[in-house]
Design an enzyme around this catalytic site. Structure first.
Site, PDB file in Angstrom:
ATOM      1  N   CYS A  22      -5.349  -9.114   1.382  1.00 18.42           N
ATOM      2  CA  CYS A  22      -6.773  -9.262   1.731  1.00 18.42           C
ATOM      3  C   CYS A  22      -7.295 -10.629   1.288  1.00 18.42           C
ATOM      4  O   CYS A  22      -8.007 -11.299   2.036  1.00 18.42           O
ATOM      5  CB  CYS A  22      -7.618  -8.173   1.076  1.00 18.42           C
ATOM      6  SG  CYS A  22      -7.990  -6.785   2.136  1.00 18.42           S
ATOM      7  N   HIS A  80      -9.694  -3.326   5.354  1.00 14.80           N
ATOM      8  CA  HIS A  80      -9.000  -3.823   4.173  1.00 14.80           C
ATOM      9  C   HIS A  80      -7.510  -3.566   4.348  1.00 14.80           C
ATOM     10  O   HIS A  80      -7.115  -2.587   4.975  1.00 14.80           O
ATOM     11  CB  HIS A  80      -9.522  -3.149   2.914  1.00 14.80           C
ATOM     12  CG  HIS A  80     -10.962  -3.464   2.631  1.00 14.80           C
ATOM     13  ND1 HIS A  80     -11.352  -4.666   2.076  1.00 14.80           N
ATOM     14  CD2 HIS A  80     -12.097  -2.780   2.870  1.00 14.80           C
ATOM     15  CE1 HIS A  80     -12.676  -4.684   1.969  1.00 14.80           C
ATOM     16  NE2 HIS A  80     -13.149  -3.555   2.443  1.00 14.80           N
TER      17      HIS A  80
END
Length: 112
Positions: free
Chosen positions: A33, A21
């Site tokens: 993201c 992430h």
């Protein structure tokens, strides 16, 4: 977030992997993201739609891989428009939001 691209001697993308992430913001609010995810999933969908052989793709939480195995030369050339556009988009996100959130690793692909 790590973006790994495997390209052959001609610079054609044969495989890519996204993992982790970005950590730009809290989960559900992370536009880095979200942008990378949208580009990569759209690329896989495009490959599945436009190529005569479906690529090998696997998706799990925070991880996506896509491999172009057994792809004819003509389809491989078609795939490059999609894959190079995805890579360009991810590189632009990295340029805009900073190197701390996306690590890009280019590797040489060799057939097994």
């Amino acid at each position: 977030m790590r973006f790994i691209i495997w390209a052959d001697e001609q610079g054609r993308i044969r495989e890519f992997e996204l993992s982790g992430h970005a950590g730009f913001a809290e989960e559900g609010q992370d536009i880095v993201c979200a942008g990378v995810s949208a580009l990569s999933i759209a690329a896989v969908n495009g490959l599945e739609h436009f190529l005569s052989v479906v690529p090998k793709a696997q998706e799990a939480d925070g991880h996506l891989t896509c491999q172009l195995d057994g792809i004819a030369e003509q389809d491989l050339e078609k795939a490059q428009w999609i894959l190079q556009t995805m890579a360009l988009g991810i590189e632009q996100i990295r340029t805009t939001y900073g190197q701390d959130y996306i690590f890009i690793d280019r590797r040489r692909w060799t057939p097994c």
